[in-house]
Design an enzyme around this catalytic site. Structure first.
Site, short mmCIF file in Angstrom:
data_model
loop_
_atom_site.label_atom_id
_atom_site.label_comp_id
_atom_site.label_asym_id
_atom_site.label_seq_id
_atom_site.Cartn_x
_atom_site.Cartn_y
_atom_site.Cartn_z
N VAL A 54 6.92 -3.28 -10.53
CA VAL A 54 8.19 -3.23 -11.26
C VAL A 54 8.72 -4.65 -11.38
O VAL A 54 8.84 -5.37 -10.38
CB VAL A 54 9.20 -2.30 -10.56
CG1 VAL A 54 10.59 -2.44 -11.18
CG2 VAL A 54 8.72 -0.86 -10.65
N VAL A 62 0.87 -1.17 0.00
CA VAL A 62 0.00 0.00 0.00
C VAL A 62 0.91 1.22 0.00
O VAL A 62 2.07 1.15 0.40
CB VAL A 62 -0.92 -0.02 1.25
CG1 VAL A 62 -0.10 0.05 2.54
CG2 VAL A 62 -1.96 1.08 1.22
N HIS A 111 10.55 -7.04 11.16
CA HIS A 111 11.68 -6.13 10.97
C HIS A 111 12.74 -6.70 10.03
O HIS A 111 13.93 -6.66 10.35
CB HIS A 111 12.32 -5.81 12.32
CG HIS A 111 11.46 -5.04 13.25
ND1 HIS A 111 11.69 -4.98 14.62
CD2 HIS A 111 10.36 -4.28 13.03
CE1 HIS A 111 10.77 -4.23 15.19
NE2 HIS A 111 9.95 -3.79 14.25
N HIS A 124 12.93 -1.01 16.85
CA HIS A 124 11.99 -1.14 15.75
C HIS A 124 12.59 -0.37 14.57
O HIS A 124 13.20 0.69 14.75
CB HIS A 124 10.62 -0.59 16.14
CG HIS A 124 9.98 -1.37 17.25
ND1 HIS A 124 8.85 -2.12 17.07
CD2 HIS A 124 10.34 -1.54 18.55
CE1 HIS A 124 8.52 -2.71 18.21
NE2 HIS A 124 9.43 -2.37 19.13
#
Length: 588
Positions: free
Chosen positions: A260, A115, A522, A566
């Site tokens: 892409v 998104v 992560h 994070h």
């Protein structure tokens, strides 16, 4: 959960980011347009690049984003709903890992944002920069002092627009000197008080482990989490760096729903032509940047595009029948992530958020409050405090091994506190959940292809808990959580274990981790930077792909080591400096 039936009907649609007149909706609109730069990926980093380059009105930029719009997606906008944004949604790539040996051969969901805004649109909004040592280690391995903590501080300040808590809120601490009030991406402390706030802070104080502000470069200890939230709604790269005053620039174009497929050489041999399609099996189109292509497709998307472009390990590409363009064996290697295990306890409370998760009436009430005032439970994420801990120097876990952390200021362990069980709590009872994570892991995984189809999922192996050291640190993290709630502040609040017995043996804790551990979402390092001339790595310290012209990578894939934090804040930092490196290269 009850949100979909009890709350969605209350939604008053509003548009946070899009001005459809400036978005490219189909390929025909690109006819005759020329761009200095093409940014592949409108995610956390890509939108920073697009914003900063188009500050110069003579510079034109095209952003190609594989996903759709972030506007009016409730699970993205409402901070507390971040747990619903992924997995298995239209805003998630819906990746799955290979069976993980360290997780009992379980294959797990591997969420990434599909998104506009990328993972900054779907993450938990935690804004944690990491330690000074994290960045100084980057600078050392890259041979470039520009990546050191002291030298990235201007980029931290350029990114962050911090909102201090009200003066009357004397329990919330932060260090004003560590923050910027003038950046672009909004950051604030939680605003909704929870019963566990005082318990966490008092317990930490009794242990001498309070941290006034863990974003000062010295994160060890417990304190308030800082979140990318603005006025009760998520602040992502899409809502901040592509806010209306930026997206309206005539020299900035954004094309959504565009995958892409490859980066190709132009007539001079530079990698400045982008091939893309708008649906699987659909027509392929090409467009060339006059100056540079910037890959910002993330730690999964960026190496996938490189490999499909023939940039990677020559032997592996040959086995797939992909013509070799440039032999770069490190592409897709070094995948690093944070494993996490959630542990819950029954508590003596009836104010946890469990009722809002399972009771339609309560859900409707808290949503109505958020929808009218942008306040209340839903205006924050599910956590208000976190803690960062190091193993003792005498720990047998570190005996005979190189310390996996970046230095004495960096933690091995993170604890995240939530006053309930997110998504699907049991039908009755109230709970405390502490998520225990390994934030200085030794395990390394990889990303590879098993198909020449760029629309096929790559082979993702984060190798979570893939080493004995990581298993031991994960055990220590769970033990740290169990020990923390033994502090006197918790007396009378904690009733009994819910998910893991406090008397569990080491073997039982390890077995629990193997069956319950997941990812903290992560992934980094799959196109890592290294020093110029190094025989490993994918990009030089200026983020240009080694041995190539016209192609630069700016996203979390270039991290040489995962920060003990994070990863959102570090990605913004890399993008802000990356934008300056691009400007310097072209004198703009």
């Amino acid at each position: 959960m009850t949100w979909s039936t009890a709350s969605y009907a209350l939604l008053l649609l509003f548009n946070l980011t899009l001005c459809s007149a400036v978005f490219v909706e189909n390929v025909s609109q690109l006819n005759g347009l020329k761009f200095d730069f093409i940014v592949v990926g409108g995610g956390t980093a890509g939108n920073v690049i697009a914003n900063r380059l188009t500050e110069n009105p003579s510079v034109s930029v095209l952003v190609l984003e594989a996903g759709g719009s972030n506007a009016d997606v409730l699970n993205i906008i409402v901070p507390f709903f971040n747990v619903k944004a992924t997995p298995n949604t239209a805003q998630d790539w819906n990746f799955t890992t290979t069976p993980q040996v360290g997780l009992g051969n379980r294959a797990i969901a591997y969420p990434r944002g599909f998104v506009l805004g990328g993972s900054s649109s779907v993450n938990s909004m935690a804004y944690t920069r990491g330690s000074k040592d994290d960045y100084d280690r980057w600078a050392k391995v890259a041979g470039d002092s520009g990546w050191s903590w002291d030298n990235v501080i201007p980029y931290i300040r350029r990114n962050e627009r911090f909102t201090p808590p009200p003066a009357a809120n004397t329990t919330q601490t932060y260090d004003p000197a560590a923050h910027s009030l003038t950046g672009i991406n909004s950051v604030r402390l939680p605003t909704f008080g929870r019963a566990t706030d005082a318990l966490v802070l008092n317990a930490a104080a009794s242990l001498g482990q309070l941290n006034k502000d863990m974003n000062s470069g010295t994160p060890l200890g417990f304190g308030w989490i800082q979140q990318t939230v603005k006025n009760g709604s998520r602040s992502s790269s899409a809502t901040s760096y592509l806010a209306p005053q930026f997206i309206g620039r005539p020299n900035l174009h954004v094309m959504l729903n565009t995958r892409v497929t490859r980066i190709l050489k132009n007539g001079s041999g530079a990698l400045q032509t982008v091939e893309f399609a708008q649906k699987a099996g659909g027509a392929r189109f090409q467009i060339t940047a006059s100056k540079e292509v910037i890959l910002s497709a993330g730690s999964i998307g960026t190496p996938s595009i490189l490999l499909h472009s023939g940039i990677g390990d020559a032997t592996e590409l040959s086995q797939l029948g992909i013509p070799l363009v440039h032999n770069l064996p490190s592409v897709g290697k070094n995948l690093t992530d944070h494993p996490i295990v959630r542990v819950s306890w029954f508590v003596n409370s009836n104010t946890t958020f469990d009722d809002a998760e399972r009771n339609a009436t309560v859900a409707a009430e808290v949503f109505a409050q958020w929808n009218t005032t942008r306040t209340g439970l839903l205006s924050d994420s599910t956590s208000s405090q976190i803690g960062w801990l190091r193993l003792p120097e005498s720990s047998p876990i570190l005996r005979g091994v190189t310390d996996p952390s970046s230095g004495p200021l960096s933690p091995h362990i993170e604890l995240i506190f939530a006053d309930g069980i997110s998504v699907s709590p049991p039908p009755t009872g109230h709970y405390l959940t502490i998520s225990a994570a390994v934030v200085s892991p030794t395990s390394r995984g990889s990303l590879a292809l098993n198909s020449t189809d760029p629309f096929a999922q790559p082979v993702i192996n984060p190798n979570l808990l893939g080493s004995p050291v990581d298993v031991a640190i994960q055990r220590a993290a769970i033990r740290s959580a169990q020990n923390f709630i033994k502090a006197p502040a918790w007396a009378g609040y904690i009733l009994a274990p819910f998910s893991l017995n406090d008397t569990a043996s080491d073997e039982e804790v390890d077995a629990f981790s193997q069956t319950h551990a997941s990812t903290l979402d992560h992934p980094v390092g799959t196109a890592a930077m290294s020093a110029r001339g190094a025989d490993y790595g994918v990009v030089d310290p200026d983020l240009i792909v080694k041995g190539l012209r016209g192609l630069r990578i700016v996203d979390a894939s270039v991290f040489p080591f995962i920060p003990a934090a994070h990863t959102q804040a570090a990605t913004y930092i890399v993008a802000e400096r990356g934008a300056d490196l691009i400007k310097a290269s072209f004198g703009i």
